[in-house]
Design a protein around this motif. Structure first.
Motif, PDB file in Angstrom:
ATOM      1  N   ILE A  52      -9.861  -5.875  -0.652  1.00  9.83           N
ATOM      2  CA  ILE A  52      -9.914  -4.842  -1.683  1.00  9.83           C
ATOM      3  C   ILE A  52     -11.321  -4.842  -2.265  1.00  9.83           C
ATOM      4  O   ILE A  52     -11.778  -5.846  -2.815  1.00  9.83           O
ATOM      5  CB  ILE A  52      -8.870  -5.100  -2.783  1.00  9.83           C
TER       6      ILE A  52
ATOM      7  N   ILE B 182       0.858  -1.180   0.000  1.00  8.20           N
ATOM      8  CA  ILE B 182       0.000   0.000   0.000  1.00  8.20           C
ATOM      9  C   ILE B 182       0.894   1.230   0.000  1.00  8.20           C
ATOM     10  O   ILE B 182       1.830   1.334   0.794  1.00  8.20           O
ATOM     11  CB  ILE B 182      -0.929   0.022   1.231  1.00  8.20           C
TER      12      ILE B 182
ATOM     13  N   LEU C  95      -1.876   1.403  -4.732  1.00 10.02           N
ATOM     14  CA  LEU C  95      -1.515   0.012  -4.472  1.00 10.02           C
ATOM     15  C   LEU C  95      -0.505  -0.428  -5.525  1.00 10.02           C
ATOM     16  O   LEU C  95      -0.674  -0.156  -6.713  1.00 10.02           O
ATOM     17  CB  LEU C  95      -2.755  -0.886  -4.529  1.00 10.02           C
TER      18      LEU C  95
END
Length: 180
Positions: free
Chosen positions: A49, A10, A22
């Motif tokens: 996600i 991240i 990302l």
């Protein structure tokens, strides 16, 4: 071999609504969606996600439960892992997970020890193999190409590096050479 594989990192927040940059490390960047939930390095925190889209030089992700910039900022530089058994097996002998190389001994083509694999990096111009010299000293880096690293044998637990690609100015002991 490790039982968990790093699949993404991240980056900084993207906007004010909790999205993050990302950086997937999977062969197909969108495949990171297939391995959910992902965990942090310690395996204590789980991430899902919700959405993923390409950005300029990264991907933009929305993570479940991350709804503002402050929460997104707290995740900057968090590495995301998946259990190894959830990943597909290597397709052939020239395919492997970078994590499988860490700790492997490195030799020259004649079998003389050069060191141990410490890391693989991608700084944008291709992969780089970093290794700790056998005799100690600062780590060294060589291009992770077939010319510089002609043999990667994960099953046989060995990596061969062509000494011609070892950075100039390093002595056999891994220390910088003195200039005359």
């Amino acid at each position: 071999m490790t039982d968990r594989i790093l699949v993404a990192r991240i980056g900084a927040p993207h906007g004010v609504k909790g999205e993050v940059r990302l950086f997937p490390f999977t062969q197909d960047p969108m495949a990171v969606l297939d391995y959910q939930p992902l965990t942090d390095k310690a395996g204590r925190r789980s991430f899902r996600i919700v959405s993923l889209r390409p950005g300029k030089d990264h991907f933009v992700a929305r993570l479940a439960g991350i709804d503002d910039r402050t929460a997104a900022e707290a995740l900057t530089q968090t590495e995301l892992y998946v259990a190894r058994d959830r990943l597909p097996p290597a397709e052939d002998e020239d395919t492997f997970y970078h994590a499988d190389l860490i700790g492997l001994p490195i030799t020259d083509p004649d079998g003389a020890p050069l060191g141990t694999v410490v890391a693989l990096h991608d700084f944008g111009a291709g992969d780089i193999l970093e290794f700790a010299p056998a005799a100690g000293g600062k780590t060294l880096m060589v291009p992770f190409t077939k010319a510089a690293v002609p043999v990667v044998d994960v099953a046989g637990r060995r990596v061969v590096v062509d000494p011609a690609f070892v950075p100039a100015g390093t002595a056999e002991d891994g220390a910088p050479e003195a200039e005359a």
